[in-house]
Write an enzyme that holds these catalytic residues in place. Structure first.
Site, short mmCIF file in Angstrom:
data_model
loop_
_atom_site.label_atom_id
_atom_site.label_comp_id
_atom_site.label_asym_id
_atom_site.label_seq_id
_atom_site.Cartn_x
_atom_site.Cartn_y
_atom_site.Cartn_z
N TYR A 315 47.35 38.09 29.73
CA TYR A 315 46.95 37.56 30.81
C TYR A 315 45.78 38.68 31.50
O TYR A 315 46.42 39.75 31.81
CB TYR A 315 48.18 37.46 31.76
CG TYR A 315 48.07 36.49 32.81
CD1 TYR A 315 46.69 36.19 33.50
CD2 TYR A 315 49.13 36.07 33.78
CE1 TYR A 315 46.52 35.41 34.65
CE2 TYR A 315 49.03 35.13 34.70
CZ TYR A 315 47.71 34.77 35.18
OH TYR A 315 47.66 33.96 36.32
N CYS A 316 44.84 38.08 31.91
CA CYS A 316 43.80 39.01 32.64
C CYS A 316 43.45 40.35 31.98
O CYS A 316 43.13 40.38 30.85
CB CYS A 316 44.22 39.04 34.04
SG CYS A 316 43.18 39.74 35.27
N VAL A 317 43.85 41.60 32.63
CA VAL A 317 43.31 42.93 31.96
C VAL A 317 44.26 43.11 30.71
O VAL A 317 43.74 43.71 30.00
CB VAL A 317 43.55 43.93 32.97
CG1 VAL A 317 45.09 44.10 33.28
CG2 VAL A 317 43.00 45.13 32.46
N GLY A 319 44.94 40.76 28.75
CA GLY A 319 44.07 39.89 27.63
C GLY A 319 42.99 40.61 27.31
O GLY A 319 42.61 40.72 25.99
#
Length: 582
Positions: A315-317, A319
């Site tokens: 998720y986000c960073v 990812g």
């Protein structure tokens, strides 16, 4: 001194000519200061197209004169509604700051509202009229102009907000006293309060999905969730949440929890709970999160369940980091350790990263250094940065509700999570901002090495599911799409309704939003948007179906599939103590 209407809104007077001239001078000077600041940043005067500026100024003058004429034609009698104003833009009509009926029904407040919207339109057009400068400098000017306009909105001030005036009269000023208490409390803790934190308890009504911490390092705890079905997918799932936030954005109240939903879908779910940084973590770099974090967790789960591979979510960073992890595994010939990779609103190419890229210049990096003198960045500063990206909704909306109206804080689990900040290791956080956001090195083959091994995203062949948010202001759609241009394996791209949080946390039971997808991969974002089919509701079932197409074999939920029953003995109950550390 004042009179009251039937609507119980304080009756103000029209401003005098001298007062209007003063405000005009103030606003003009504000615009000049912003332009001078932008000129100083670029090292030369800002170039404008004279013809375009002339048209903008003429239009502003004409519309302003027409606006005033409509009210002057009413003879200054505020109890009489002047002729109807021209149709406002769709955006203005939906502006929640002016949802109170008095903003349109009361002539004085209608005048204030229309004047503000007219001025906003003028200043934004002037910012857009700047030409011939670096696009980032122009974006900074536009961002600053938006911030100024959000701050100076008449809804933010007691005397020009009819709802606040009405509340003040009705309560005898008690709302302002309550608001003062709220403001002083926020000043003491150094953070704007969004919700009543006393209503939530980790492990009881949020982050409450049953499980055990079965592995722990100085960087993270690994949570193994208890199965709720008799059989589970043979290939387990590891979720990597961003360390910028607490992991329980994916495990809020039970009805919103992605973790609980995934468990109920017959998946063996593991989740990494990152430790909030302290001084002991000042020298951490990206290698630590890749090797000592993600790869360590992957190998731990493989050993625990005796499986060849795992499914992963970043998720986000996290990812972004998962992409680097996959590239490293590919370079090492170990790509088979990961059966699939799902990316929630993640970026690898930061060339179109949105407004966050405005916070990575040299001056901002100096500020990060100053704020990280102890070896870590206080999470409150990062939270303030994210709030600035949506200042109207996440700052000024609460200034009005909390400080001016003196409203009670609503119990809202997502807002509680939003205010539960985490500290960031100073060295890696600065590297992240400079190497990725500023210099965009991750998409340059070999520009970044992990433990001495150069990585190349093009080497990734792992099946990938890439989810973006239609209204994401942190990881814009255009930026997330670029991930599809750098991987070489099979991929499904999905666009979810809403933004960075609500676009991800959208359980099927709520029936909210929608998503768009194509059955065949598209070469460009424009072609995807043209051909994508809209489906109402949550995209989670689509992801579960995709996961089943990769590995569908089910096994009994027993033995090591039960938290603490395998070779790793339980350390403590979920959600663990790392998520509770402050």
């Amino acid at each position: 001194m004042v009179a009251m209407e039937k609507s119980n809104v304080m009756e103000p007077r029209l401003p005098t000519l001298e007062e209007m001239q003063q405000w005009t001078q103030v606003l003009g000077r504000a615009q000049q200061l912003m332009l001078e600041q932008a000129a100083g940043s670029t090292g030369h005067a800002l170039p404008f197209d004279p013809a375009l500026v002339a048209r903008i100024q003429t239009s502003f003058a004409d519309e302003g004169l027409a606006l005033w004429q409509r009210f002057l034609d009413a003879g200054g009698r505020l109890r009489e509604r002047p002729d109807p104003a021209p149709e406002t833009s769709p955006a203005a009509a939906k502006d929640r700051r002016f949802s109170d009926p008095a903003w349109t029904e009361h002539p004085f407040y209608d005048l204030i509202r229309q004047s503000y919207l007219l001025l906003s339109d003028y200043l934004m057009k002037m910012a857009d009229a700047v030409d011939g400068v670096d696009p980032k400098q122009k974006a900074k000017l536009r961002f600053a102009t938006t911030g100024l306009l959000d701050a100076m909105a008449p809804s933010n001030f007691p005397l020009t907000n009819p709802q606040v005036m009405r509340k003040t009269i009705e309560s005898g000023g008690e709302n302002l006293l309550t608001g003062l208490k709220h403001m002083l409390a926020d000043m003491e803790k150094g953070q704007l309060t969004h919700t009543d934190g006393t209503k939530f308890e980790l492990g009881r009504n949020i982050a409450a999905t049953p499980g055990k911490v079965i592995h722990e390092t100085p960087l993270y705890q690994l949570i193994h969730y208890a199965p709720s079905t008799e059989e589970v997918l043979e290939t387990p799932l590891i979720i990597f949440p961003p360390w910028i936030n607490r992991f329980y954005i994916l495990d809020l109240s039970p009805e919103k929890s992605f973790v609980k939903w995934a468990v109920d879908q017959g998946i063996s779910v593991f989740l990494v709970s990152w430790k909030s940084a302290d001084a002991s973590m000042k020298d951490l770099i990206w290698d630590d999160y890749i090797l000592g974090g993600q790869i360590d967790a992957i190998d731990t789960v493989r050993d625990l369940l005796a499986v060849e591979s795992v499914h992963t979510i970043g998720y986000c960073v996290a990812g972004t980091t998962l992409a680097a992890t996959l590239a490293l595994l590919a370079a090492r010939g170990e790509a088979d350790k990961v059966a699939s990779a799902t990316f929630f609103t993640a970026q690898v190419d930061f060339s179109q990263a949105g407004d966050l890229s405005l916070f990575v210049d040299d001056e901002q990096m100096k500020l990060v250094d100053q704020l990280s003198a102890q070896g870590f960045l206080d999470g409150r500063y990062m939270a303030a940065t994210f709030n600035l990206l949506r200042g109207r909704d996440l700052i000024w909306n609460y200034v009005v509700n909390n400080y001016l109206l003196g409203m009670d804080y609503p119990p809202f689990d997502l807002l509680y999570w939003n205010g539960d900040t985490t500290n960031l290791p100073a060295r890696w956080h600065k590297d992240y901002l400079t190497q990725l956001y500023r210099d965009n090195l991750l998409v340059t083959p070999g520009a970044i090495s992990v433990a001495g091994t150069p990585i190349d995203l093009r080497a990734i062949r792992t099946p990938a599911y890439v989810q973006a948010g239609k209204e994401d202001h942190i990881a814009p759609l255009e930026s997330v799409w670029k991930l599809t241009e750098h991987f070489g394996g099979p991929m499904r791209f999905l666009l979810a309704g809403s933004g960075h949080i609500a676009g991800v946390v959208n359980p099927p039971a709520t029936g909210k939003y929608q998503y768009w997808a194509c059955e065949e991969a598209q070469p460009t974002l424009a072609q995807f948007l043209e051909k994508a089919v809209e489906t109402k509701g949550s995209w989670w079932p689509d992801w579960r179906a995709w996961l089943g197409e990769i590995h569908s074999r089910m096994v009994p939920a027993k033995g090591a599939r039960i938290p603490g029953k395998g070779p790793f003995k339980p350390i403590e109950d979920a959600p663990g103590r790392y998520v509770k550390s402050r």
